[in-house]
Motif scaffolding. Structure first.
Motif, mmCIF file in Angstrom:
data_model
loop_
_atom_site.group_PDB
_atom_site.id
_atom_site.type_symbol
_atom_site.label_atom_id
_atom_site.label_comp_id
_atom_site.label_asym_id
_atom_site.label_seq_id
_atom_site.Cartn_x
_atom_site.Cartn_y
_atom_site.Cartn_z
ATOM 1 N N ASN A 27 0.873 -1.173 0.000
ATOM 2 C CA ASN A 27 0.000 0.000 0.000
ATOM 3 C C ASN A 27 0.909 1.221 0.000
ATOM 4 O OD1 ASN A 27 -3.013 -0.934 0.828
ATOM 5 N ND2 ASN A 27 -1.486 -2.232 1.807
ATOM 6 N N TRP A 28 0.474 2.277 -0.689
ATOM 7 C CA TRP A 28 1.304 3.472 -0.832
ATOM 8 C C TRP A 28 0.745 4.642 -0.041
ATOM 9 C CZ3 TRP A 28 5.815 4.637 -3.527
ATOM 10 C CH2 TRP A 28 6.298 3.666 -4.421
ATOM 11 N N LEU A 29 1.678 5.402 0.505
ATOM 12 C CA LEU A 29 1.343 6.726 1.024
ATOM 13 C C LEU A 29 2.080 7.733 0.155
ATOM 14 C CD1 LEU A 29 0.198 8.701 3.108
ATOM 15 C CD2 LEU A 29 2.222 8.271 4.510
ATOM 16 N N VAL B 64 -4.387 0.176 6.990
ATOM 17 C CA VAL B 64 -4.879 -0.344 5.715
ATOM 18 C C VAL B 64 -5.534 -1.705 5.926
ATOM 19 C CG1 VAL B 64 -3.292 0.944 4.247
ATOM 20 C CG2 VAL B 64 -2.573 -1.252 5.185
ATOM 21 N N GLU B 65 -6.469 -2.041 5.015
ATOM 22 C CA GLU B 65 -7.267 -3.260 5.191
ATOM 23 C C GLU B 65 -6.495 -4.520 4.825
ATOM 24 O OE1 GLU B 65 -10.714 -2.450 2.726
ATOM 25 O OE2 GLU B 65 -10.739 -0.444 3.638
ATOM 26 N N THR B 66 -5.669 -4.391 3.796
ATOM 27 C CA THR B 66 -4.954 -5.586 3.338
ATOM 28 C C THR B 66 -3.483 -5.235 3.126
ATOM 29 O OG1 THR B 66 -4.802 -7.223 1.565
ATOM 30 C CG2 THR B 66 -5.618 -5.072 0.943
ATOM 31 N N GLY B 67 -2.604 -6.159 3.450
ATOM 32 C CA GLY B 67 -1.175 -5.881 3.285
ATOM 33 C C GLY B 67 -0.693 -4.836 4.278
ATOM 34 N N ASN B 68 0.371 -4.137 3.883
ATOM 35 C CA ASN B 68 1.005 -3.176 4.795
ATOM 36 C C ASN B 68 1.213 -1.837 4.117
ATOM 37 O OD1 ASN B 68 2.412 -6.070 4.988
ATOM 38 N ND2 ASN B 68 2.080 -5.256 7.049
ATOM 39 N N VAL C 162 8.903 11.831 10.978
ATOM 40 C CA VAL C 162 7.659 11.403 11.622
ATOM 41 C C VAL C 162 6.860 10.489 10.690
ATOM 42 C CG1 VAL C 162 5.401 12.184 12.455
ATOM 43 C CG2 VAL C 162 7.489 13.348 13.209
ATOM 44 N N VAL C 163 6.777 10.897 9.421
ATOM 45 C CA VAL C 163 6.028 10.095 8.446
ATOM 46 C C VAL C 163 6.780 8.808 8.134
ATOM 47 C CG1 VAL C 163 5.029 10.055 6.137
ATOM 48 C CG2 VAL C 163 5.071 12.199 7.438
ATOM 49 N N ASP C 164 8.068 8.935 7.902
ATOM 50 C CA ASP C 164 8.888 7.787 7.523
ATOM 51 C C ASP C 164 8.882 6.718 8.626
ATOM 52 O OD1 ASP C 164 10.674 6.734 5.488
ATOM 53 O OD2 ASP C 164 12.241 6.923 7.010
ATOM 54 N N GLU C 165 8.901 7.182 9.869
ATOM 55 C CA GLU C 165 8.915 6.233 10.998
ATOM 56 C C GLU C 165 7.590 5.500 11.160
ATOM 57 O OE1 GLU C 165 10.081 8.822 14.157
ATOM 58 O OE2 GLU C 165 12.151 8.941 13.419
ATOM 59 N N SER C 166 6.542 6.057 10.581
ATOM 60 C CA SER C 166 5.248 5.374 10.696
ATOM 61 C C SER C 166 5.190 4.135 9.804
ATOM 62 C CB SER C 166 4.102 6.337 10.373
ATOM 63 O OG SER C 166 4.105 6.624 8.997
ATOM 64 N N MET C 167 6.193 3.969 8.952
ATOM 65 C CA MET C 167 6.263 2.762 8.125
ATOM 66 C C MET C 167 7.139 1.733 8.840
ATOM 67 S SD MET C 167 6.079 3.770 4.254
ATOM 68 C CE MET C 167 7.829 3.619 3.959
ATOM 69 N N ARG C 168 6.524 0.908 9.652
ATOM 70 C CA ARG C 168 7.306 -0.100 10.373
ATOM 71 C C ARG C 168 6.393 -1.250 10.781
ATOM 72 N NH1 ARG C 168 7.517 4.044 14.988
ATOM 73 N NH2 ARG C 168 5.349 3.928 15.572
ATOM 74 N N GLY C 169 7.018 -2.310 11.248
ATOM 75 C CA GLY C 169 6.263 -3.495 11.650
ATOM 76 C C GLY C 169 6.571 -4.642 10.716
ATOM 77 N N VAL C 170 6.073 -5.816 11.065
ATOM 78 C CA VAL C 170 6.343 -7.013 10.272
ATOM 79 C C VAL C 170 5.498 -6.976 9.000
ATOM 80 C CG1 VAL C 170 6.286 -9.539 10.277
ATOM 81 C CG2 VAL C 170 6.826 -8.288 12.379
ATOM 82 N N ILE C 171 6.142 -7.251 7.876
ATOM 83 C CA ILE C 171 5.416 -7.298 6.604
ATOM 84 C C ILE C 171 4.918 -8.724 6.364
ATOM 85 C CG2 ILE C 171 5.682 -7.070 4.096
ATOM 86 C CD1 ILE C 171 7.383 -4.663 4.546
ATOM 87 N N ASP C 172 3.658 -8.812 5.938
ATOM 88 C CA ASP C 172 3.021 -10.130 5.757
ATOM 89 C C ASP C 172 3.809 -11.032 4.805
ATOM 90 O OD1 ASP C 172 1.194 -8.793 7.237
ATOM 91 O OD2 ASP C 172 -0.271 -8.514 5.610
#
Ligand SMILES: Nc1ncnc2c1ncn2[C@@H]1O[C@H](COP(=O)(O)OP(=O)(O)OP(=O)(O)O)[C@@H](O)[C@H]1O
Ligand SMILES: [Mg+2]
Length: 327
Positions: free
Chosen positions: A56-58, A122-126, A146-156
């Motif tokens: 998913n894109w921001l 997001v509903e599906t994926g990351n 701040v924005v860049d750091e919000s992209m984190r966590g385990v990717i499916d």
């Protein structure tokens, strides 16, 4: 699923191949006007959505309200050109783009509304792709972080990865983007940084290229950035809105505040003197007397001021760093 023939060499010029082949965390493109940055990033956005179900894109700009007219419209155009627009739902009022087969999203936000970003889910994926379009406009590195750091966590997806794309015209070398992504000693380790020019864009028409080339003669300082994609050199420039023209000094000094200033120097910085008139009503400043010279000794400066009639009247000057002795 439709069969799509992604012919990369036809989609973008070679300069943009890394967007489609690299898994680096950051891919940064500074470049001239019309070098193909936005078009290439838009193609990557569409391709990543269709070929990678976890993506998913921001899409971020300095101001949220500029996305609809630029990035959103561009993605719509590019999806049509690639023959996949039927697979997407384009909601221009949000704006937001949904990939219909899976529900993957392309979301649009502005750095002026940080709260609308930290709360995204997001509903599906990351949410694992970020494109910062015209990132030169982000004057605050912190806002980017701040924005860049919000992209984190385990990717499916076990092969999944996070990636941030930045595209911009490098108007000023003092921008944080230079230190962060281009300077040898300080650049992000897991990143690629490129410079592209109109020469990397085979899709441009001759008229556009000719206008760029004319700029090299007419306005070399601007052309350095707009035509060659090089970092703009500030050279201590503070005022951009200046013009050089003939005017009647007697007229501008009438009812104006007269101000004189001197900046002590020797070398490499010169000694500089200016006398100017401020029209307090229009806020226009008319500089009508200047002196700008290296290696002037103290009594030469005195002589110059004397000869030019400044033995009377106020002159403002810096008292620090030896200025006290000069005064
Ligand atoms: N991959 C492409 N396929 C088709 N046309 C393209 C492509 N890349 C660029 N173009 C054409 O070149 C023009 C300029 O490209 P683009 O807008 O991407 O440049 P840019 O580097 O983003 O410029 P700026 O710095 O002014 O934003 C586009 O309007 C489009 O007409
Ligand atoms: Mg662009």
């Amino acid at each position: 699923m439709p069969v799509i023939n992604w012919n990369l060499p036809k989609m973008v010029s070679k300069a943009y191949a890394p967007l489609f082949t690299s898994n680096k965390r950051y891919i940064v493109y500074k470049g001239s006007r019309g070098s193909g940055k936005s078009e290439a990033a838009a193609r990557k956005a569409i391709l990543d959505i269709v070929t990678k179900p976890y993506v998913n894109w921001l899409i971020l700009r300095r101001y949220a309200n500029t996305n609809r007219q630029s990035t959103f419209t561009l993605l719509q155009k590019v999806a049509t050109q690639l023959g996949v627009s039927g697979l997407f739902q384009f909601n221009s009022s949000l704006p937001e783009i949904t990939y219909k087969p899976t529900g993957q999203k392309i979301l649009f936000r502005g750095a002026d509304k940080p709260l609308s970003i930290t709360s995204i889910s997001v509903e599906t994926g990351n949410l694992c792709r970020l494109w910062v379009e015209e990132s030169y406009q982000l004057e605050s590195e912190e806002a980017f972080d701040v924005v860049d750091e919000s992209m984190r966590g385990v990717i499916d997806d076990p092969n999944g990865f996070y990636q941030t794309i930045l595209t911009f015209n490098p108007w000023n070398e003092r921008h944080w983007l230079k230190r962060r992504f281009f300077d040898e000693d300080t650049r992000e380790p897991n990143s690629l940084a490129f410079t592209t020019t109109y020469r990397d864009n085979p899709f441009l028409d001759d008229a556009y290229v000719n206008r760029l080339l004319e700029m090299k003669i007419r306005n070399p300082r601007r052309a350095r950035v707009a035509v060659d994609g090089e970092w703009g050199v500030a050279e201590g420039l503070i005022y951009e809105n200046t013009i050089v023209e003939k005017f009647d000094v007697r007229e501008v000094v009438n009812n104006a505040r007269i101000v004189r200033g001197i900046d002590w120097g020797y070398g490499p910085d010169p000694t500089a003197f200016i006398e100017y008139a401020i029209n307090t009503r229009t806020k226009d400043v008319y500089i009508y007397k200047e002196m700008y010279k290296k290696h002037m000794l103290t009594d030469e400066i005195f002589k110059w001021l004397y000869v030019h009639g400044h033995q009377q009247g106020d002159i403002r000057a810096d008292y620090a760093n030896g200025g006290d002795r000069m005064i």
